[in-house]
Scaffold this motif. Structure first.
Motif, PDB file in Angstrom:
ATOM      1  N   ASP A 127     -15.322  15.961 -41.699  1.00  0.00           N
ATOM      2  CA  ASP A 127     -15.086  16.597 -40.404  1.00  0.00           C
ATOM      3  C   ASP A 127     -14.357  15.597 -39.502  1.00  0.00           C
ATOM      4  N   PRO A 128     -13.106  15.846 -39.138  1.00  0.00           N
ATOM      5  CA  PRO A 128     -12.311  14.885 -38.353  1.00  0.00           C
ATOM      6  C   PRO A 128     -12.971  14.480 -37.047  1.00  0.00           C
ATOM      7  N   LYS A 129     -13.594  15.427 -36.334  1.00  0.00           N
ATOM      8  CA  LYS A 129     -14.210  15.113 -35.047  1.00  0.00           C
ATOM      9  C   LYS A 129     -15.412  14.193 -35.220  1.00  0.00           C
ATOM     10  N   LYS A 130     -16.276  14.515 -36.196  1.00  0.00           N
ATOM     11  CA  LYS A 130     -17.451  13.686 -36.438  1.00  0.00           C
ATOM     12  C   LYS A 130     -17.048  12.315 -36.974  1.00  0.00           C
ATOM     13  N   LYS A 131     -16.056  12.318 -37.828  1.00  0.00           N
ATOM     14  CA  LYS A 131     -15.576  11.050 -38.368  1.00  0.00           C
ATOM     15  C   LYS A 131     -15.039  10.167 -37.246  1.00  0.00           C
ATOM     16  N   SER A 132     -14.323  10.766 -36.313  1.00  0.00           N
ATOM     17  CA  SER A 132     -13.770  10.016 -35.191  1.00  0.00           C
ATOM     18  C   SER A 132     -14.876   9.419 -34.337  1.00  0.00           C
ATOM     19  N   ARG A 133     -15.937  10.191 -34.097  1.00  0.00           N
ATOM     20  CA  ARG A 133     -17.053   9.693 -33.291  1.00  0.00           C
ATOM     21  C   ARG A 133     -17.746   8.518 -33.962  1.00  0.00           C
ATOM     22  N   SER A 136     -15.612   5.269 -34.008  1.00  0.00           N
ATOM     23  CA  SER A 136     -15.503   4.603 -32.714  1.00  0.00           C
ATOM     24  C   SER A 136     -16.529   3.485 -32.541  1.00  0.00           C
ATOM     25  N   GLU A 171     -26.642   8.552 -32.338  1.00  0.00           N
ATOM     26  CA  GLU A 171     -25.440   9.332 -32.615  1.00  0.00           C
ATOM     27  C   GLU A 171     -25.591  10.123 -33.919  1.00  0.00           C
ATOM     28  N   LEU A 175     -25.457  14.121 -34.485  1.00  0.00           N
ATOM     29  CA  LEU A 175     -24.529  14.740 -35.426  1.00  0.00           C
ATOM     30  C   LEU A 175     -25.258  15.434 -36.578  1.00  0.00           C
TER      31      LEU A 175
END
Length: 284
Positions: A127-133, A136, A171, A175
């Motif tokens: 998942d791009p959004k979760k991976k990005s979080r 970070s 986090e 998630l």
């Protein structure tokens, strides 16, 4: 001539009647004997069944008494062995509530508090959004999925084993990658990895890499599973160099769990991979 033939016929008829009478009589006698034998057999079986039932009742009572005795002895054997410790149970597969309760009760009887953590496979990296979080949290750029997963596991180990703000754990909970329940707190004083049938999960995805990181902190690490498992995961944990208990749902396994969390090293249980049933003679 007719009279003679009639006389002969009469004699033959008499003998035939006599023979038939003897035969019928024998059958009747035999049937009587068979019936008596059948009744005797039935009476014998009834007596055997009654004796077996009485023996079963006696054995059940002895077993109930033994279980009651063992249940009473367990708290005395483990009393204060884990006093004021926080024990974290980690699973990457589904664990029944019954087993969770058994594990928690085992360490609580020894004076510890417990925390159950379930870490799902980090497939959410797709998942791009979760991976990005998650990415970070690390200053490095262009981390591959494998590198990011390794970083995550390393940071999870740090936050579980050392005082920290638990930012990553929070986090991961948000998630829905990690679940945390129990009255224990962090940092932990010992870790228990709950294994399962290898057809249902793969310890090499989460468990073994996390064990590799946690070993750096010098805390007790134990892997456990229930006695009845078709495809045991215990040998994989043994290869990782930690203690194991392969019958943690049994009383002896619960005792072994407490003592391995005290620092006793070994492989305990009833399966071929075990060295012995209990850490006998250990005073820790």
């Amino acid at each position: 001539m007719l009279d003679f033939k009639y006389h002969i016929t009469s004699i033959v008829a008499v003998f035939l009647a006599l023979a038939l009478g003897i035969l019928l009589g024998s059958v009747i006698v035999d049937k009587g004997i068979i019936a008596e034998q059948q009744q005797a057999l039935i009476n014998s079986v009834k007596a055997d069944v009654k004796q077996i039932q009485e023996e079963n009742r006696s054995l059940k009572k002895e077993l109930d008494d033994a279980n009651q005795l063992q249940g009473g002895i367990f708290p005395l054997v483990v009393q204060e062995r884990l006093s004021q410790k926080n024990i974290v149970f980690i699973s990457s597969s589904l664990v029944s509530d019954t087993l969770k309760e058994t594990l928690s009760e085992s360490v609580e009887k020894a004076g510890a508090k417990s925390l159950h953590i379930r870490i799902s496979a980090i497939s959410v990296l797709d998942d791009p959004k979760k991976k990005s979080r998650l990415a970070s949290f690390f200053p490095e750029e262009n981390l591959s999925d494998d590198e990011l997963k390794s970083k995550l596991i390393e940071e999870i180990a740090v936050e579980l084993a050392t005082p920290s703000n638990k930012t990553l754990l929070k986090e991961l909970i948000d998630l829905e990658i990690l679940e945390m329940k129990g009255d224990g707190s962090l940092p932990a004083n010992g870790f228990v990895f709950i294994g399962a049938d290898l057809s249902k999960f793969d310890p090499e995805i989460i468990d073994l890499p996390l064990i590799g990181k946690l070993k750096e902190f010098g805390l007790p690490l134990v892997a456990v599973e229930v006695e009845k498992v078709s495809n045991s995961s215990i040998p994989l944990y043994q290869n990782a160099g930690i203690s194991t208990v392969d019958n943690v749902d049994a009383l002896s396994g619960r005792v072994s769990l407490v003592y391995t969390l005290r620092g006793v090293f070994g492989n305990f249980g009833v399966k071929p991979s075990a060295e012995k049933l209990l850490p006998i003679g250990i005073s820790k």
